[in-house]
Design an enzyme around this catalytic site. Sequence first.
Site, PDB file in Angstrom:
ATOM      1  N   GLU A   1     -21.741 -31.506 -90.347  1.00 17.12           N
ATOM      2  CA  GLU A   1     -23.478 -31.281 -89.471  1.00 17.12           C
ATOM      3  C   GLU A   1     -23.672 -31.608 -88.483  1.00 17.12           C
ATOM      4  OE1 GLU A   1     -26.231 -34.671 -91.347  1.00 17.12           O
ATOM      5  OE2 GLU A   1     -26.906 -33.374 -92.303  1.00 17.12           O
TER       6      GLU A   1
ATOM      7  N   CYS B   1     -32.269 -32.827 -92.316  1.00 16.93           N
ATOM      8  CA  CYS B   1     -31.611 -32.308 -93.253  1.00 16.93           C
ATOM      9  C   CYS B   1     -30.903 -31.516 -94.306  1.00 16.93           C
ATOM     10  CB  CYS B   1     -31.476 -33.809 -94.379  1.00 16.93           C
ATOM     11  SG  CYS B   1     -33.322 -33.687 -95.203  1.00 16.93           S
TER      12      CYS B   1
ATOM     13  N   LYS C   1     -39.866 -49.742 -92.020  1.00 12.66           N
ATOM     14  CA  LYS C   1     -38.470 -49.583 -91.114  1.00 12.66           C
ATOM     15  C   LYS C   1     -39.020 -47.740 -90.567  1.00 12.66           C
ATOM     16  CE  LYS C   1     -35.501 -49.813 -88.357  1.00 12.66           C
ATOM     17  NZ  LYS C   1     -35.015 -49.408 -87.428  1.00 12.66           N
TER      18      LYS C   1
END
Length: 487
Positions: A389, A293, A184
């Site tokens: 973040e 990330c 996905k």
Amino acid sequence: MRETSQDLDLWFDPSKCLIGGQWCAPALGGTLPLWDPSIGARISQIARGTSEDIDAAVGAAQAARAGTWSKWTAAERGRFLLKLSAAVLARADDLARIEAIDVGKPLKQARADALALARYLEFYGGAADKLHGETIPYLDGYTVYTLREPHGVTGHIVPWNYPMQIIGRSVGAALAVGNACVLKPAEDACLTALAFADLAREAGLPDGALNVVPGLGAEAGAALSAHRGVNHISFTGSVGTGIAVQEAAARNVVPVTLELGGKSPQIVFDDADLEAALPFLVNAGIQNCGQTCSASSRILVQQSRYDEVLERMAERYAALRIGAAMADLDVGPLISAKQKAIVSGYLDQGRDLQIAAQATLGDLPEGGYYVPPTLFSCASGDHILAQSEVFGPVQVVIPFGDEEEAMAIANGTEYGLVASLWTRDGARQMRAAKALRAGQVFINNYGAGGGVELPFGGTGHSGHGREKGFEALYGFSVLKTVAAYHG
Ligand code: NAD
């Protein structure tokens, strides 16, 4: 075969899913807009898959596991992955162009992603027939051994920032072990997932061994994570979604690998080789417009070198060139209007900090999702910009006094993905590498998660489980112990 846009020049229809080896429209016929972040315009449409399509994809994967795919030997799976790697290399320029337009990343960064995808397939192609169990000395009269078997059907939920790399590391490893995959991709960038699956089909992967269902997270993603026919889930994305995926999988007692975010520090000690460090200090923060990330969004600098590091980093910020993905400069746009609003909000939160450097946006295509890469001088590791973040081209530079304080600041967030040390002191390198809470520690370099061979993953809110390297093959397999009594 259909062209959706002259620039995209696709050889497949992005408004379809690939299920059981067939291109098919989503069951409910839905579509989602496809945006070009460099110009902020809608350029095509993609499939809006739903639980009906996930159901069909899981069914196709189960059929593949029950059929020819499960009969392939490890060596055959390895050879196939090597063939697919060659096919990806042959189409690297096409894949790079598609990814650059879809994600907004500069073309050379997108090309590096295509090469990384090929390298993952090469690595897992070579590794497929080297995964084995062991024999275990046991009681008299027994022979005990272990088998490494595939989970069965693996679900792969992928974000938009590095689709090709993340597909390479998770789908590549899962196929090497013999799993059948349901992928996905993110609604913001699904094109290379479809292109990759089409190349796999052309290279001879049995129908149903890799299925792709684009769609919204709350629809197709949630359906995949809650599906009773899925035996393992690899999720890469945000902390909140990771928790939701893990909760859904827990109801079916399905194991989950979570690759989540980070606030990764680079720590510059007073004896650091600054010339060597500087490119890493800046690039690791602005690569892919900071949407990485393992972006290094915190630079910790020992007090005696603080001003020097700020000044030298500011010089590099001043030289950054920002532009559309296909202009192939240093920094492209953010992925979406939503991401631009989030990053702009964080820039506002830095108004009480001193801006040490800010790149100039210049003459840019109207409507694109551009923000200026910004470097803040930040006295405290507790500031929101030193804790959260941002997922944009924003770095904070924080001073520290001694090694103990550096470790306290470095370990003082909820995350623990990557960290790096810049020091010539060998004893300090060893001490600090042990003290840092991170899944990867780099000494006198910063890998930004790079290195196909290197196990990667986090601690704390950065997630759990490891992908990449040989280690990933353990995650994508189940250990069975066989104890034979023969007297
Ligand atoms: P996201 O969590 O919103 O989306 C990631 C994927 O999950 C997408 O495919 C999305 O459609 C799907 N999703 C969304 N809601 C879902 C739900 N309820 N159930 C199941 N699936 C759902 O994250 P994002 O904004 O796409 O990506 C940014 C985040 O991902 C950042 O926090 C970043 O640090 C993290 N990330 C981590 C890594 C890593 O390897 N550790 C790599 C890339 C990105």
